[in-house]
Design a protein around this motif. Sequence first.
Motif, PDB file in Angstrom:
ATOM      1  N   LEU A 171       0.858  -1.150  -0.035  1.00  0.00           N
ATOM      2  CA  LEU A 171       0.018   0.101   0.065  1.00  0.00           C
ATOM      3  C   LEU A 171       0.846   1.154  -0.028  1.00  0.00           C
ATOM      4  O   LEU A 171       1.759   1.388   0.924  1.00  0.00           O
ATOM      5  CB  LEU A 171      -0.900  -0.197   1.049  1.00  0.00           C
ATOM      6  N   PRO A 172       0.590   2.171  -0.825  1.00  0.00           N
ATOM      7  CA  PRO A 172       1.450   3.410  -0.902  1.00  0.00           C
ATOM      8  C   PRO A 172       1.370   4.306   0.465  1.00  0.00           C
ATOM      9  O   PRO A 172       2.320   4.836   0.558  1.00  0.00           O
ATOM     10  CB  PRO A 172       0.896   4.079  -2.385  1.00  0.00           C
ATOM     11  N   VAL A 173       0.052   4.399   0.804  1.00  0.00           N
ATOM     12  CA  VAL A 173      -0.255   5.075   2.179  1.00  0.00           C
ATOM     13  C   VAL A 173      -1.063   4.298   3.203  1.00  0.00           C
ATOM     14  O   VAL A 173      -1.709   3.330   2.468  1.00  0.00           O
ATOM     15  CB  VAL A 173      -0.889   6.508   1.766  1.00  0.00           C
ATOM     16  N   PRO A 174      -0.959   4.689   4.451  1.00  0.00           N
ATOM     17  CA  PRO A 174      -1.944   3.940   5.554  1.00  0.00           C
ATOM     18  C   PRO A 174      -3.384   4.160   5.097  1.00  0.00           C
ATOM     19  O   PRO A 174      -3.569   5.089   4.711  1.00  0.00           O
ATOM     20  CB  PRO A 174      -1.442   4.678   6.829  1.00  0.00           C
ATOM     21  N   VAL A 175      -4.199   3.256   5.356  1.00  0.00           N
ATOM     22  CA  VAL A 175      -5.593   3.325   5.228  1.00  0.00           C
ATOM     23  C   VAL A 175      -6.156   3.440   6.402  1.00  0.00           C
ATOM     24  O   VAL A 175      -6.024   2.739   7.401  1.00  0.00           O
ATOM     25  CB  VAL A 175      -6.018   2.001   4.439  1.00  0.00           C
ATOM     26  N   MET A 176      -6.937   4.680   6.721  1.00  0.00           N
ATOM     27  CA  MET A 176      -7.783   4.780   7.854  1.00  0.00           C
ATOM     28  C   MET A 176      -9.129   5.163   7.707  1.00  0.00           C
ATOM     29  O   MET A 176      -9.594   5.476   6.835  1.00  0.00           O
ATOM     30  CB  MET A 176      -6.940   5.919   8.590  1.00  0.00           C
ATOM     31  N   ASP A 177      -9.877   4.943   8.659  1.00  0.00           N
ATOM     32  CA  ASP A 177     -11.213   5.459   8.624  1.00  0.00           C
ATOM     33  C   ASP A 177     -12.009   5.811  10.262  1.00  0.00           C
ATOM     34  O   ASP A 177     -11.300   5.161  11.130  1.00  0.00           O
ATOM     35  CB  ASP A 177     -12.003   4.277   7.787  1.00  0.00           C
ATOM     36  N   SER A 178     -12.881   6.312  10.191  1.00  0.00           N
ATOM     37  CA  SER A 178     -13.328   6.583  11.596  1.00  0.00           C
ATOM     38  C   SER A 178     -14.978   6.981  11.414  1.00  0.00           C
ATOM     39  O   SER A 178     -15.446   6.981  10.478  1.00  0.00           O
ATOM     40  CB  SER A 178     -12.740   7.797  12.302  1.00  0.00           C
ATOM     41  N   GLY A 179     -15.643   6.675  12.609  1.00  0.00           N
ATOM     42  CA  GLY A 179     -17.174   7.030  12.551  1.00  0.00           C
ATOM     43  C   GLY A 179     -17.627   7.004  13.982  1.00  0.00           C
ATOM     44  O   GLY A 179     -16.836   6.947  14.930  1.00  0.00           O
ATOM     45  N   VAL A 180     -18.930   7.007  14.200  1.00  0.00           N
ATOM     46  CA  VAL A 180     -19.526   6.853  15.400  1.00  0.00           C
ATOM     47  C   VAL A 180     -20.183   5.576  15.381  1.00  0.00           C
ATOM     48  O   VAL A 180     -20.811   4.962  14.341  1.00  0.00           O
ATOM     49  CB  VAL A 180     -20.441   8.029  15.725  1.00  0.00           C
ATOM     50  N   ALA A 181     -20.765   5.059  16.623  1.00  0.00           N
ATOM     51  CA  ALA A 181     -21.536   3.972  16.770  1.00  0.00           C
ATOM     52  C   ALA A 181     -22.561   3.935  17.965  1.00  0.00           C
ATOM     53  O   ALA A 181     -22.148   4.599  18.978  1.00  0.00           O
ATOM     54  CB  ALA A 181     -20.658   2.585  16.945  1.00  0.00           C
ATOM     55  N   SER A 182     -23.565   3.224  17.791  1.00  0.00           N
ATOM     56  CA  SER A 182     -24.461   3.237  19.082  1.00  0.00           C
ATOM     57  C   SER A 182     -24.486   1.607  19.566  1.00  0.00           C
ATOM     58  O   SER A 182     -24.177   0.739  18.806  1.00  0.00           O
ATOM     59  CB  SER A 182     -25.899   3.735  18.552  1.00  0.00           C
ATOM     60  N   ILE A 183     -24.628   1.452  20.841  1.00  0.00           N
ATOM     61  CA  ILE A 183     -24.392   0.280  21.411  1.00  0.00           C
ATOM     62  C   ILE A 183     -25.630   0.047  22.559  1.00  0.00           C
ATOM     63  O   ILE A 183     -25.992   1.040  23.291  1.00  0.00           O
ATOM     64  CB  ILE A 183     -23.160   0.156  22.433  1.00  0.00           C
ATOM     65  N   GLN A 184     -26.068  -1.201  22.217  1.00  0.00           N
ATOM     66  CA  GLN A 184     -27.196  -1.697  23.286  1.00  0.00           C
ATOM     67  C   GLN A 184     -26.887  -2.652  24.108  1.00  0.00           C
ATOM     68  O   GLN A 184     -26.263  -3.874  23.602  1.00  0.00           O
ATOM     69  CB  GLN A 184     -28.587  -2.085  22.289  1.00  0.00           C
ATOM     70  N   VAL A 185     -26.705  -2.249  25.302  1.00  0.00           N
ATOM     71  CA  VAL A 185     -26.571  -3.322  26.437  1.00  0.00           C
ATOM     72  C   VAL A 185     -27.567  -4.179  26.860  1.00  0.00           C
ATOM     73  O   VAL A 185     -28.722  -3.278  27.484  1.00  0.00           O
ATOM     74  CB  VAL A 185     -25.567  -2.616  27.300  1.00  0.00           C
ATOM     75  N   GLU A 186     -27.640  -5.322  26.907  1.00  0.00           N
ATOM     76  CA  GLU A 186     -28.791  -5.906  27.268  1.00  0.00           C
ATOM     77  C   GLU A 186     -28.608  -7.120  28.458  1.00  0.00           C
ATOM     78  O   GLU A 186     -27.482  -7.252  28.669  1.00  0.00           O
ATOM     79  CB  GLU A 186     -29.535  -6.530  26.198  1.00  0.00           C
ATOM     80  N   GLY A 187     -29.554  -7.635  29.226  1.00  0.00           N
ATOM     81  CA  GLY A 187     -29.446  -8.439  30.188  1.00  0.00           C
ATOM     82  C   GLY A 187     -28.522  -7.999  31.165  1.00  0.00           C
ATOM     83  O   GLY A 187     -27.715  -8.930  31.608  1.00  0.00           O
TER      84      GLY A 187
END
Length: 493
Positions: A126-142
Amino acid sequence: MAGSGSVSFFLFLSLLLNFSTTHVNSNEQGYISFDISNKGLDFIKQFLVQMAETSLVPLDLPKIEKSKHIPLIGTVNMLISNLSINKIHVISSTVKAGDTGIVISVSGAYANMTMNWGYEYSNWWLPVPVMDSGVASIQVEGMDVGISFNLTNNQGSLMLTPLDCGCSVKDIFIKLNGGASWLYQGLIEVFEGRLTSAVENAISKKLRQGIVKLDSLLQSLPKEIPIRNIGALNVTFVGDPQLRDSSLILSINGLISAREAHAAPAYPHLFASLEHLLASIPLKDPASMVTISLHEKVLTSASSVYYDANKMHWIVDKIPEQSLLNTAGWRFIIPQLYRRYPNDDMNLNVSIYSPPHPKIDDDQIDLTIHADVVINVLNSGEVTPVACFSMIVSGSASPWISKNSLGGSIGLDEFYLSLKWSKIGNFHVNLVRVLMSTALRTVILPYINIKLARGYPLPTFHGYMLQNAKILCSDSWIKICSDVAAVKQLSIS
C-alpha cells in the motif's frame, strides 16, 4: 395570647400529639422506633433505583485500543473512544434485609451507549496507510446488578458500609455508522469482551461511589432539630439498626429537651434491649410500609420543655359563651362580684403550675392538668384581679387519622375547683364549680371537638406524605402504621 387564649388552652392536650420526634444520649434506649417492612423497603428501593437511573448517567468509560491481524490485510490498529452510557433502564429489582445486611438486586436492565471508532492499517504493497473513523450506538442488554451494604450506628449517625457490588452483562449489540462492512465482525470479535468488562467495572465503581456519597449525606444530617427557639429534637440514632428477614428497625431516643441543654433528661431505661422493646409493642401492621412507635415519655418531655419555657400561660378573653366573661353572667353565682363591678367585662388568667404528664392507655391519651385561674375584671381600662381558683382537670383524648388528616376528640373525666384567695369576700365555691364544669362539658369542649373533627392536614416531607395511615394507642405507646406516597400521586387519585 389575647383573643386566642381559650382555644389554645383547651387545645393543649391535642397539641401534645404533634410531637413525634426526639432527643437522646448514646447509651440510652430509643423512645421512638421505625419498623420498616419489606413493603417499605421496596418503596425505598424503588426510590434509590430511580435515583441511580438518573445519577449514573452520563457515565464515561476509558478508551480501548486493540490490534488484530487480518489475513491479506495485515495488522489493523483499532480504537474506540468517547465511550458513554447515556441511559439505563431497570426492568426488575428486589430488596431483602437479613443478618448480613441489605441486598438490592437488579435483573434484566438495559443501557444505551454511544462511542467513536477508528482504525488504521498499512502494508508493504500500500502506498499510504488506510484509515477510517465514525460513530456507533451500542445496546447493552441482560444487565444484572447486585449491591449489598450494612447499616451501623456511628456515634449517633447512620453509617452505610458497602459489602459487595457487582455487575454482569449478557449481550452487547454494536451498530456502526460508516466504515467497511468487514470491519463490523472485527470490532465485535475484538471489543465485545473488553466493552463488556468496561461497562461492568464502570457501573460497579459508580455504584460504590454512590454509596460513599450517600453515607456522607447520612453522616452530615443534624442530630438536633430546633423547635420554635424553645426546645430541640435530638434525632440521634440509638443502637445499631436491626435487620430482619421482613423488616429494618431504626430507633432514636425520642425525647425533647430545652434548646440550651446539651443532654437529654435522665430517664431510666425502658428495656434492657431493643428486641425487648419491640417485643413489648403489639399490633404491628405488616401490610404497612412503616410502623412508627412513640412512647409517652416523648409527650412528657415536650410538656416539660414548654412548661420550663413559660409557655403554659393563657389569657382567656373569648369563649363560645361570651356572656360568661361579663360580671352580669355571674350575678347569681357570685352576687358581690356583680354588685361591685356591674356589667364589667372579665378575662381569665390561666397558669398551669406543674408540667402535665400524659399517659397513653388503650385507644386514648389520659391527661391531668393542674392550673390556677385568676378572674380579672376589666374596669375603666384597668385589670383588677378579684379571685383565684385552683383547678384540677382530668380528661382524655382519642386521636384518629382519616385520609390525609389528623383529628380527634377530647372528653372531660373529672373537674375539681377550690378557692385560693378572694378580694370580694367569701362565696359558694360549689356553685362556681358547677357552672365551670357545665360550661366545659356543654359549651367549650364541644366547640373544641368540632374543630378537632375537621382534622389537620398531615405534614409532607420533600414531596412525600403518609397514606392509608392508622393510629393506635396502647400500653404507653402511640403507633402509626402507614404507607408513603408522593403528594402528586395522592392528588391524582
